[in-house]
Scaffold this active site. Sequence first.
Site, PDB file in Angstrom:
ATOM      1  CG  HIS A 118      48.112  56.987  31.114  1.00  0.00           C
ATOM      2  ND1 HIS A 118      48.085  58.278  31.596  1.00  0.00           N
ATOM      3  CD2 HIS A 118      47.243  56.957  30.085  1.00  0.00           C
ATOM      4  CE1 HIS A 118      47.243  58.997  30.865  1.00  0.00           C
ATOM      5  NE2 HIS A 118      46.710  58.210  29.944  1.00  0.00           N
ATOM      6  CB  CYS A 129      60.172  37.801  22.847  1.00  0.00           C
ATOM      7  SG  CYS A 129      60.697  37.992  24.572  1.00  0.00           S
TER       8      CYS A 129
HETATM    9  N1  APR Z   1      45.491  67.271  46.112  1.00  0.00           N
HETATM   10  C1  APR Z   1      44.687  67.683  45.101  1.00  0.00           C
HETATM   11  N2  APR Z   1      45.155  68.023  43.872  1.00  0.00           N
HETATM   12  C2  APR Z   1      46.486  67.949  43.681  1.00  0.00           C
HETATM   13  C3  APR Z   1      47.391  67.534  44.688  1.00  0.00           C
HETATM   14  C4  APR Z   1      46.839  67.187  45.946  1.00  0.00           C
HETATM   15  N3  APR Z   1      47.604  66.784  46.977  1.00  0.00           N
HETATM   16  N4  APR Z   1      48.651  67.582  44.168  1.00  0.00           N
HETATM   17  C5  APR Z   1      48.534  68.013  42.896  1.00  0.00           C
HETATM   18  N5  APR Z   1      47.242  68.233  42.608  1.00  0.00           N
HETATM   19  C6  APR Z   1      46.658  68.642  41.327  1.00  0.00           C
HETATM   20  C7  APR Z   1      47.525  69.588  40.534  1.00  0.00           C
HETATM   21  O1  APR Z   1      47.210  70.935  40.885  1.00  0.00           O
HETATM   22  C8  APR Z   1      47.112  69.259  39.101  1.00  0.00           C
HETATM   23  O2  APR Z   1      46.031  70.068  38.665  1.00  0.00           O
HETATM   24  O3  APR Z   1      46.571  67.463  40.555  1.00  0.00           O
HETATM   25  C9  APR Z   1      46.630  67.798  39.162  1.00  0.00           C
HETATM   26  C10 APR Z   1      47.588  66.832  38.484  1.00  0.00           C
HETATM   27  O4  APR Z   1      47.569  67.123  37.110  1.00  0.00           O
HETATM   28  P1  APR Z   1      48.742  66.563  36.180  1.00  0.00           P
HETATM   29  O5  APR Z   1      50.049  66.834  36.811  1.00  0.00           O
HETATM   30  O6  APR Z   1      48.459  67.078  34.781  1.00  0.00           O
HETATM   31  O7  APR Z   1      48.538  64.982  36.228  1.00  0.00           O
HETATM   32  P2  APR Z   1      47.498  64.119  35.393  1.00  0.00           P
HETATM   33  O8  APR Z   1      46.223  64.856  35.188  1.00  0.00           O
HETATM   34  O9  APR Z   1      47.437  62.803  36.053  1.00  0.00           O
HETATM   35  O10 APR Z   1      48.266  63.956  33.986  1.00  0.00           O
HETATM   36  C11 APR Z   1      47.701  63.074  33.043  1.00  0.00           C
HETATM   37  O11 APR Z   1      49.694  63.268  31.678  1.00  0.00           O
HETATM   38  O12 APR Z   1      51.989  63.289  31.427  1.00  0.00           O
HETATM   39  C12 APR Z   1      50.860  62.508  31.338  1.00  0.00           C
HETATM   40  O13 APR Z   1      50.869  60.187  31.545  1.00  0.00           O
HETATM   41  C13 APR Z   1      50.936  61.358  32.310  1.00  0.00           C
HETATM   42  O14 APR Z   1      49.110  60.233  33.410  1.00  0.00           O
HETATM   43  C14 APR Z   1      49.694  61.505  33.168  1.00  0.00           C
HETATM   44  C15 APR Z   1      48.794  62.366  32.290  1.00  0.00           C
END
Ligand code: APR
Length: 251
Positions: A118, A129
């Site tokens: 991403h 440019c």
């Molecule tokens: N330890 C383990 N899990 C965790 C922790 C932690 N300390 N903190 C949060 N989580 C979990 C949350 O419960 C959630 O299920 O990590 C997960 C993060 O999920 P998202 O918030 O959906 O993030 P991600 O999967 O990276 O999202 C993918 O979505 O909005 C777009 O571009 C953005 O890259 C991102 C993509």
Amino acid sequence: MEDIKKAAEILINAHHAIAFTGAGISTESGIPDFRGPQGGLWKQYSPELASIDYFLQHPKEFWLFYRMRMSTLFAAKPNRAHHAVAELEKLGIIKAVITQNVDGLHQAAGSRNVIELHGTMRRAVCLACGRTYPMDVVIKKIDSGQIPPLCDECGGILKPDTVLFGEPVKDFDRARELALMSDAVLVIGSSLSVYPAAYVPIFVKEMGGKVIIINMEPTELDYIADVIIQCKAGDAMTLLLKEIKDRLGIQ
Ligand code: APR
């Protein structure tokens, strides 16, 4: 603890293991995730804010939203989970990290083979440019009142070099190739709800590989997991690294 042992076993016996990470690996560094239970960004703001259409129609409002996020991002330091991933690469246990994150914390922790599907918040690019600027230079432009920030060369509008909704992800061919040659993937801190990124663990599974998921809550791909470790990434990765080093007889 059984799950940690099973995950260690899988990773030690794998011929080509990779890590796949999401925003959940960076929350312990102070960066909010998007969909998690503790104040995910998309629970406070509309994901529309992170779309290319919104950027093109409202570049000023977009940059004001990003400027707010930038302060958190730039203050963040890698946490125990990032350092454990970097050490697993040094030990040869994982060959690469494919991340959805744009915070650059894997590289800051010492990971070398990192694919940023991403993009990255660490630089901006001129839409006209193509010239790139380090984000700290762009922040100075914004803080001096140039919103949206403009290219010094051609006057074009600058955009963070992150992939917005509606844009193609970066290096997906390389990520797919890596996944298809892997016999294990260690997923850390992702809801596995965004495609095409979430195909990475699916590719590994389809090729007969093993899927380990470390996440604080259930994910959309738990049904393909061989091991699910439902706890904080920092704790799980600290235990996993220790288990692997104990088995390898390394201090
Ligand atoms: N330890 C383990 N899990 C965790 C922790 C932690 N300390 N903190 C949060 N989580 C979990 C949350 O419960 C959630 O299920 O990590 C997960 C993060 O999920 P998202 O918030 O959906 O993030 P991600 O999967 O990276 O999202 C993918 O979505 O909005 C777009 O571009 C953005 O890259 C991102 C993509």
